[in-house]
Write an enzyme that holds these catalytic residues in place. Structure first.
Site, PDB file in Angstrom:
ATOM      1  N   SER A  18      79.398  27.630  72.625  1.00  0.00           N
ATOM      2  CA  SER A  18      79.415  26.331  71.942  1.00  0.00           C
ATOM      3  C   SER A  18      80.832  25.768  71.851  1.00  0.00           C
ATOM      4  O   SER A  18      81.024  24.588  71.569  1.00  0.00           O
ATOM      5  CB  SER A  18      78.806  26.448  70.548  1.00  0.00           C
ATOM      6  OG  SER A  18      79.518  27.387  69.769  1.00  0.00           O
ATOM      7  N   CYS A  19      81.821  26.599  72.121  1.00  0.00           N
ATOM      8  CA  CYS A  19      83.209  26.121  72.172  1.00  0.00           C
ATOM      9  C   CYS A  19      83.369  25.160  73.341  1.00  0.00           C
ATOM     10  O   CYS A  19      82.602  25.207  74.306  1.00  0.00           O
ATOM     11  CB  CYS A  19      84.173  27.287  72.364  1.00  0.00           C
ATOM     12  SG  CYS A  19      84.253  28.434  70.974  1.00  0.00           S
ATOM     13  N   VAL A  20      84.369  24.307  73.246  1.00  0.00           N
ATOM     14  CA  VAL A  20      84.674  23.380  74.339  1.00  0.00           C
ATOM     15  C   VAL A  20      86.043  23.731  74.899  1.00  0.00           C
ATOM     16  O   VAL A  20      87.011  23.883  74.151  1.00  0.00           O
ATOM     17  CB  VAL A  20      84.632  21.911  73.865  1.00  0.00           C
ATOM     18  CG1 VAL A  20      85.148  20.967  74.942  1.00  0.00           C
ATOM     19  CG2 VAL A  20      83.215  21.516  73.463  1.00  0.00           C
ATOM     20  N   GLY A  46      80.418  23.515  75.127  1.00  0.00           N
ATOM     21  CA  GLY A  46      79.613  22.776  74.167  1.00  0.00           C
ATOM     22  C   GLY A  46      78.124  23.062  74.256  1.00  0.00           C
ATOM     23  O   GLY A  46      77.300  22.198  73.963  1.00  0.00           O
TER      24      GLY A  46
END
Length: 163
Positions: A33-35, A98
């Site tokens: 979910s990190c960008v 993301g």
């Protein structure tokens, strides 16, 4: 099919970190979910990769790399020190990650929130996003090549491709 030529030397960028490097060094991150925000100075052949965990620091001064609103400006400062000066108009961005990795009851998943924050901050800084690979439900391995500004992505169980 043309073989993909990845940099021989790559630095790993952990969650909530950013790193900058000069060509020919690559930068890597594993994203859920990190960008991942890759900034590239095409004239100086320097680049940076931020592994953004959360969209907003809410004024926190700790762990600038965790947040979109603090990591991107800090990375630009470090790029400027590495090159001597970075003119923002020479920077371009590529973003990936993301993903919606977990079920959530909120209206926006954290991956979407991270993506929106990154776009807002880059827009405010007038840095163009020239490529993106955002969303979905699968994590990604990302390799940023400072020789040419390209990003190579491999989703879980998938093939390597360029964005």
């Amino acid at each position: 099919m043309i073989p993909i030529d990845l940099p021989e030397q790559c630095l790993n960028v952990g969650i909530g970190q950013w790193k900058v490097a000069q060509s020919p060094v690559g930068l890597r991150a594993i994203l859920g979910s990190c960008v991942g925000v890759a900034l590239y100075d095409r004239f100086g052949k320097v680049g940076g990769l931020a592994h953004i965990l959360l969209p907003d620091s809410r004024g926190s001064k700790d762990h600038a790399g965790r947040y979109a609103d603090t990591a991107i400006p800090a990375m630009i400062d470090e790029l400027s020190r590495l090159r001597g000066a970075v003119i923002r108009s020479s920077l371009v961005a590529r973003i990936a990650g993301g993903a919606s990795m977990f079920e959530t009851t909120s209206t926006l998943a954290i991956g979407e929130c991270n993506h929106e924050a990154v776009l807002r901050i880059l827009g405010e800084m007038k840095i163009s996003v020239v490529a993106s690979d955002i969303g979905g439900e699968l994590g990604r391995n990302l390799t940023f090549d400072t020789r040419n500004g390209k990003i190579f992505v491999k989703k879980t169980g998938g093939r390597l491709y360029e964005i």
